[in-house]
Design a protein around this motif. Structure first.
Motif, PDB file in Angstrom:
ATOM      1  N   ILE A 106      11.615   7.088   0.002  1.00  0.00           N
ATOM      2  CA  ILE A 106      11.320   8.008   1.099  1.00  0.00           C
ATOM      3  C   ILE A 106      11.032   7.340   2.111  1.00  0.00           C
ATOM      4  CG2 ILE A 106       9.012   8.218   0.567  1.00  0.00           C
ATOM      5  CD1 ILE A 106       9.437  11.226   1.442  1.00  0.00           C
ATOM      6  N   GLU A 107      11.509   7.639   3.687  1.00  0.00           N
ATOM      7  CA  GLU A 107      11.133   6.904   4.816  1.00  0.00           C
ATOM      8  C   GLU A 107      10.776   7.770   6.011  1.00  0.00           C
ATOM      9  OE1 GLU A 107      13.339   3.668   7.650  1.00  0.00           O
ATOM     10  OE2 GLU A 107      14.256   4.344   5.917  1.00  0.00           O
ATOM     11  N   ASP A 108       9.671   7.720   6.699  1.00  0.00           N
ATOM     12  CA  ASP A 108       9.173   8.405   7.547  1.00  0.00           C
ATOM     13  C   ASP A 108       9.973   8.083   8.880  1.00  0.00           C
ATOM     14  OD1 ASP A 108       6.738  10.082   8.350  1.00  0.00           O
ATOM     15  OD2 ASP A 108       7.107   8.741  10.352  1.00  0.00           O
ATOM     16  N   SER A 109      10.258   9.265   9.528  1.00  0.00           N
ATOM     17  CA  SER A 109      11.223   9.332  10.602  1.00  0.00           C
ATOM     18  C   SER A 109      10.426   9.507  12.031  1.00  0.00           C
ATOM     19  CB  SER A 109      12.073  10.634  10.646  1.00  0.00           C
ATOM     20  OG  SER A 109      12.890  10.482   9.302  1.00  0.00           O
ATOM     21  N   GLY A 110       9.405   8.663  11.723  1.00  0.00           N
ATOM     22  CA  GLY A 110       8.495   8.738  13.078  1.00  0.00           C
ATOM     23  C   GLY A 110       7.541  10.089  13.375  1.00  0.00           C
ATOM     24  N   SER A 111       7.298  10.595  12.240  1.00  0.00           N
ATOM     25  CA  SER A 111       6.548  11.636  12.457  1.00  0.00           C
ATOM     26  C   SER A 111       5.236  11.795  12.988  1.00  0.00           C
ATOM     27  CB  SER A 111       6.503  12.550  11.000  1.00  0.00           C
ATOM     28  OG  SER A 111       5.555  11.558  10.366  1.00  0.00           O
ATOM     29  N   LEU A 112       4.610  12.809  13.433  1.00  0.00           N
ATOM     30  CA  LEU A 112       3.201  12.844  14.022  1.00  0.00           C
ATOM     31  C   LEU A 112       2.045  12.432  13.247  1.00  0.00           C
ATOM     32  CD1 LEU A 112       1.447  13.214  16.549  1.00  0.00           C
ATOM     33  CD2 LEU A 112       1.547  15.506  15.853  1.00  0.00           C
ATOM     34  N   ASN A 113       2.329  13.055  11.940  1.00  0.00           N
ATOM     35  CA  ASN A 113       1.285  12.985  11.008  1.00  0.00           C
ATOM     36  C   ASN A 113       1.618  11.933   9.852  1.00  0.00           C
ATOM     37  OD1 ASN A 113      -0.498  15.049  12.100  1.00  0.00           O
ATOM     38  ND2 ASN A 113       0.789  16.662  11.428  1.00  0.00           N
ATOM     39  N   GLY A 114       2.672  11.571   9.862  1.00  0.00           N
ATOM     40  CA  GLY A 114       2.899  10.348   8.744  1.00  0.00           C
ATOM     41  C   GLY A 114       3.112  11.037   7.506  1.00  0.00           C
ATOM     42  N   THR A 115       4.006  10.043   6.645  1.00  0.00           N
ATOM     43  CA  THR A 115       4.239  10.451   5.549  1.00  0.00           C
ATOM     44  C   THR A 115       3.533   9.557   4.361  1.00  0.00           C
ATOM     45  OG1 THR A 115       6.843  11.054   6.025  1.00  0.00           O
ATOM     46  CG2 THR A 115       6.149  10.310   3.726  1.00  0.00           C
ATOM     47  N   TYR A 116       3.027  10.262   3.334  1.00  0.00           N
ATOM     48  CA  TYR A 116       1.990   9.772   2.489  1.00  0.00           C
ATOM     49  C   TYR A 116       2.474   9.462   0.838  1.00  0.00           C
ATOM     50  CZ  TYR A 116      -1.398  10.071   6.266  1.00  0.00           C
ATOM     51  OH  TYR A 116      -2.245  10.102   7.485  1.00  0.00           O
ATOM     52  N   VAL A 117       2.337   8.278   0.453  1.00  0.00           N
ATOM     53  CA  VAL A 117       2.655   8.235  -0.863  1.00  0.00           C
ATOM     54  C   VAL A 117       1.407   7.704  -1.673  1.00  0.00           C
ATOM     55  CG1 VAL A 117       3.990   7.069  -2.694  1.00  0.00           C
ATOM     56  CG2 VAL A 117       4.970   7.763  -0.448  1.00  0.00           C
ATOM     57  N   ASN A 118       1.116   8.350  -2.719  1.00  0.00           N
ATOM     58  CA  ASN A 118      -0.132   8.087  -3.462  1.00  0.00           C
ATOM     59  C   ASN A 118      -1.401   7.937  -2.678  1.00  0.00           C
ATOM     60  OD1 ASN A 118       1.008   8.364  -5.930  1.00  0.00           O
ATOM     61  ND2 ASN A 118       1.763   6.449  -5.656  1.00  0.00           N
ATOM     62  N   GLY A 119      -1.505   8.746  -1.523  1.00  0.00           N
ATOM     63  CA  GLY A 119      -2.882   8.719  -0.674  1.00  0.00           C
ATOM     64  C   GLY A 119      -2.765   7.556   0.711  1.00  0.00           C
ATOM     65  N   SER A 120      -1.568   6.673   0.390  1.00  0.00           N
ATOM     66  CA  SER A 120      -1.474   5.719   1.482  1.00  0.00           C
ATOM     67  C   SER A 120      -0.350   6.041   2.533  1.00  0.00           C
ATOM     68  CB  SER A 120      -1.107   4.262   1.016  1.00  0.00           C
ATOM     69  OG  SER A 120      -2.533   4.150   0.146  1.00  0.00           O
ATOM     70  N   VAL A 121      -0.574   5.786   3.943  1.00  0.00           N
ATOM     71  CA  VAL A 121       0.613   6.031   4.839  1.00  0.00           C
ATOM     72  C   VAL A 121       1.734   5.112   4.201  1.00  0.00           C
ATOM     73  CG1 VAL A 121       1.339   5.789   7.215  1.00  0.00           C
ATOM     74  CG2 VAL A 121      -1.064   6.608   6.508  1.00  0.00           C
ATOM     75  N   ALA A 122       2.863   5.796   4.296  1.00  0.00           N
ATOM     76  CA  ALA A 122       4.061   4.808   3.978  1.00  0.00           C
ATOM     77  C   ALA A 122       5.150   5.116   4.670  1.00  0.00           C
ATOM     78  CB  ALA A 122       4.295   5.323   2.437  1.00  0.00           C
ATOM     79  N   GLU A 123       5.712   4.134   5.650  1.00  0.00           N
ATOM     80  CA  GLU A 123       6.896   4.106   6.557  1.00  0.00           C
ATOM     81  C   GLU A 123       8.114   4.311   5.801  1.00  0.00           C
ATOM     82  OE1 GLU A 123       6.907   3.986   9.897  1.00  0.00           O
ATOM     83  OE2 GLU A 123       4.845   4.329   9.692  1.00  0.00           O
ATOM     84  N   LYS A 124       7.968   3.365   4.533  1.00  0.00           N
ATOM     85  CA  LYS A 124       9.290   3.374   3.350  1.00  0.00           C
ATOM     86  C   LYS A 124       8.523   2.968   2.426  1.00  0.00           C
ATOM     87  CE  LYS A 124      13.701   2.256   2.424  1.00  0.00           C
ATOM     88  NZ  LYS A 124      15.265   1.768   3.043  1.00  0.00           N
ATOM     89  N   ALA A 125       8.828   3.938   1.072  1.00  0.00           N
ATOM     90  CA  ALA A 125       8.347   3.534  -0.135  1.00  0.00           C
ATOM     91  C   ALA A 125       9.368   4.102  -1.338  1.00  0.00           C
ATOM     92  CB  ALA A 125       7.190   4.268  -0.444  1.00  0.00           C
TER      93      ALA A 125
END
Length: 146
Positions: A106-125
């Motif tokens: 999964i990769e964040d697309s520059g969102s305002l609130n971010g994408t989280y994986v297991n409680g941590s912000v993830a640009e890509k995971a």
């Protein structure tokens, strides 16, 4: 400065409603505070079909399943998204899920609130069984289906 579509008053670019008349401003993304990931998936692998899937465990649509049946799926508040998450805390174009060679990322697309994986912000995971993905108020569990 943008204007309110209802009354014409000036509104800030990040406003979700007009300060004068209270009308909802289309396209605004509301902020939120991420919640801590809990232990336990909330859905068993037996409940999930074969193949990778995200299962909503918290948020507006608990129990909803999103089958990752293509190489690339978009996630967002835009109704044209492959995975449509209808909530103001989700950006219109929030993230992209890729499924290549049995691996899901999964990769964040520059969102305002971010994408989280297991409680941590993830640009890509890269996702593994039981990982918790949070997008806006949606908290989803990933199952590889293998």
């Amino acid at each position: 400065m943008p204007e309110c579509p209802a009354c014409g008053a000036g509104v800030s670019p990040d406003a979700s409603s007009c300060p004068v008349c209270g009308a909802t401003i289309a396209g605004a993304t509301a902020s939120f505070e991420p919640v801590a990931a809990e232990t336990g998936a909330g859905a068993s692998v037996a409940e999930v079909a074969e193949g990778p899937v995200l299962v909503v465990r918290k948020g507006p649509q608990p129990g909803e399943r999103f089958f990752l049946d293509r190489e690339r799926l978009t996630i967002g508040r835009d109704p044209k998204s492959d995975i449509f998450l209808n909530d103001m805390t989700v950006s219109r174009t929030h993230a992209v899920v890729t499924y290549v060679g049995g691996s899901v990322s999964i990769e964040d697309s520059g969102s305002l609130n971010g994408t989280y994986v297991n409680g941590s912000v993830a640009e890509k995971a890269t996702l593994a069984d039981g990982d918790i993905v949070q997008i806006g108020t949606f908290q989803m569990v990933f199952f590889s289906g293998s």
